[in-house]
Write a protein that holds these residues in place. Structure first.
Motif, mmCIF file in Angstrom:
data_model
loop_
_atom_site.group_PDB
_atom_site.id
_atom_site.type_symbol
_atom_site.label_atom_id
_atom_site.label_comp_id
_atom_site.label_asym_id
_atom_site.label_seq_id
_atom_site.Cartn_x
_atom_site.Cartn_y
_atom_site.Cartn_z
ATOM 1 N N ARG A 56 -70.765 92.621 -75.959
ATOM 2 C CA ARG A 56 -71.089 91.253 -76.386
ATOM 3 C C ARG A 56 -72.596 91.026 -76.448
ATOM 4 N NH1 ARG A 56 -66.671 86.928 -74.002
ATOM 5 N NH2 ARG A 56 -64.844 87.904 -74.966
ATOM 6 N N ALA A 57 -73.322 91.691 -75.572
ATOM 7 C CA ALA A 57 -74.778 91.579 -75.620
ATOM 8 C C ALA A 57 -75.325 92.169 -76.911
ATOM 9 C CB ALA A 57 -75.404 92.281 -74.412
ATOM 10 N N VAL A 58 -74.719 93.261 -77.377
ATOM 11 C CA VAL A 58 -75.144 93.883 -78.636
ATOM 12 C C VAL A 58 -74.973 92.894 -79.786
ATOM 13 C CG1 VAL A 58 -74.699 95.741 -80.285
ATOM 14 C CG2 VAL A 58 -74.657 96.214 -77.814
ATOM 15 N N ASP A 59 -73.810 92.271 -79.863
ATOM 16 C CA ASP A 59 -73.552 91.322 -80.946
ATOM 17 C C ASP A 59 -74.491 90.124 -80.853
ATOM 18 O OD1 ASP A 59 -71.475 90.718 -83.171
ATOM 19 O OD2 ASP A 59 -71.604 88.834 -82.050
ATOM 20 N N PHE A 60 -74.733 89.623 -79.645
ATOM 21 C CA PHE A 60 -75.640 88.487 -79.445
ATOM 22 C C PHE A 60 -77.041 88.838 -79.931
ATOM 23 C CE2 PHE A 60 -78.634 85.905 -77.104
ATOM 24 C CZ PHE A 60 -78.038 84.667 -76.994
ATOM 25 N N ALA A 61 -77.508 90.040 -79.607
ATOM 26 C CA ALA A 61 -78.869 90.441 -79.976
ATOM 27 C C ALA A 61 -79.017 90.566 -81.489
ATOM 28 C CB ALA A 61 -79.227 91.760 -79.300
ATOM 29 N N PHE A 62 -78.022 91.139 -82.152
ATOM 30 C CA PHE A 62 -78.082 91.239 -83.609
ATOM 31 C C PHE A 62 -78.118 89.851 -84.244
ATOM 32 C CE2 PHE A 62 -77.181 95.698 -83.260
ATOM 33 C CZ PHE A 62 -77.580 96.249 -84.472
ATOM 34 N N ALA A 63 -77.287 88.932 -83.737
ATOM 35 C CA ALA A 63 -77.273 87.574 -84.285
ATOM 36 C C ALA A 63 -78.618 86.883 -84.078
ATOM 37 C CB ALA A 63 -76.152 86.762 -83.635
#
Length: 295
Positions: free
Chosen positions: A162-169
């Motif tokens: 979820r941190a990966v997705d948050f960072a990309f967003a």
């Protein structure tokens, strides 16, 4: 606007910086902003109204209302198009903001509040929320981050997805490059699969580094496809994760980490890397819990 961003205020310089960051987050998400002050004093049974010897506008309750009103006014002046509301909630800050996080998509707090002890770099509220919040928590210091990249701490764990997705967003919203940084040592790297019996080394030279690079790339693969407009720089370094991310934060505008990575002990809600960043990073830090966050 259907989403909700919550920001905690207490009158400190740090919480004012949090309001500025929160209203920008609300705008980028198309969300509402709620300015919240946790009003502890009723639980302590102290007088809330103005003193007979003081001005009529005095008193703890009016001070709390004023803090929220000032936060609301500050947010509306900065980004008029965002719907902003304010609320004084009776309770201590840790419980109030954890409860608020259940309905929010992001909670923003300052790194140190009015109750912080001199010398501490971060307050207990920020640490508690990073561990127990039901949504991502953004911790802001008085000094804003630079205009550099968004830095993502990658460890390849399921908890960090979820941190990966948050960072990309965040990188896409900020129109910033993303640096996906993975640091490893022989102590935190999983062992590669078994080798042939004829192999002279249990793990041939370079095997661990190769495996770490592969795991890190796999962690980013899905988001690379969903965010093709985000420029990604992938860094795999041999060294201590905390030191590598803190150093990277010097030029970053945001660092994003999972609450607990693959090296954490079962049952712990906040790992040593995320705690170290909350205390020592040079820019705002977003801590994103894994799949258990909404439980």
């Amino acid at each position: 606007m259907s989403g909700l961003v919550v920001v905690g205020v207490d009158g400190s310089a740090s919480s004012l910086a949090a309001v500025d960051a929160a209203v920008r987050q609300a705008r980028s998400r198309g969300a509402r902003l709620r300015v919240v002050h946790a009003f502890l004093w009723p639980a302590l049974h102290v007088p809330l109204g103005p003193s007979p010897l003081g001005p009529p506008e005095g008193g703890l309750r009016k001070m709390a209302d004023r803090l929220v009103a000032e936060g609301v006014e500050r947010a509306r002046a900065a980004v008029p198009e965002v719907e902003v509301s304010g609320e004084v909630v009776t309770g201590e800050p840790l419980t109030v903001l954890e409860t608020q996080s259940r309905a929010a998509e992001l909670v923003v707090v300052g790194s140190r509040g009015m109750g912080g002890f001199v010398g501490l770099l971060i307050g207990s509220t920020a640490v508690h929320l990073a561990a127990h919040g039901r949504c991502p928590v953004l911790v802001v210091r008085e000094r804003a981050g630079g205009d550099g990249p968004v830095v993502l701490g990658v460890d390849g764990s399921a908890e960090g997805a979820r941190a990966v997705d948050f960072a990309f967003a965040e990188a896409r919203s900020r129109k910033a490059p993303l640096v996906a940084l993975h640091a490893w040592t022989t102590w935190n790297a999983p062992m590669p699969g078994p080798r042939e019996a004829s192999t002279p080394y249990a793990n041939p030279p370079g095997a661990l580094a190769e495996e770490e690079g592969r795991l890190s790339s796999e962690a980013l693969a899905g988001c690379r496809e969903r965010y093709p407009d985000v420029t990604v720089e992938h860094e795999v370094v041999h060294g201590e994760t905390r030191k590598a991310l803190i150093e990277a934060s010097r030029s970053a505008q945001l660092v994003v980490v999972g609450a607990r990575g693959r090296g954490g002990f079962a049952g712990l809600l906040l790992g040593s890397v995320s705690q170290a960043l909350l205390h020592h990073a040079h820019c705002p830090v977003a801590v994103v819990r894994g799949a258990d966050a909404r439980r």
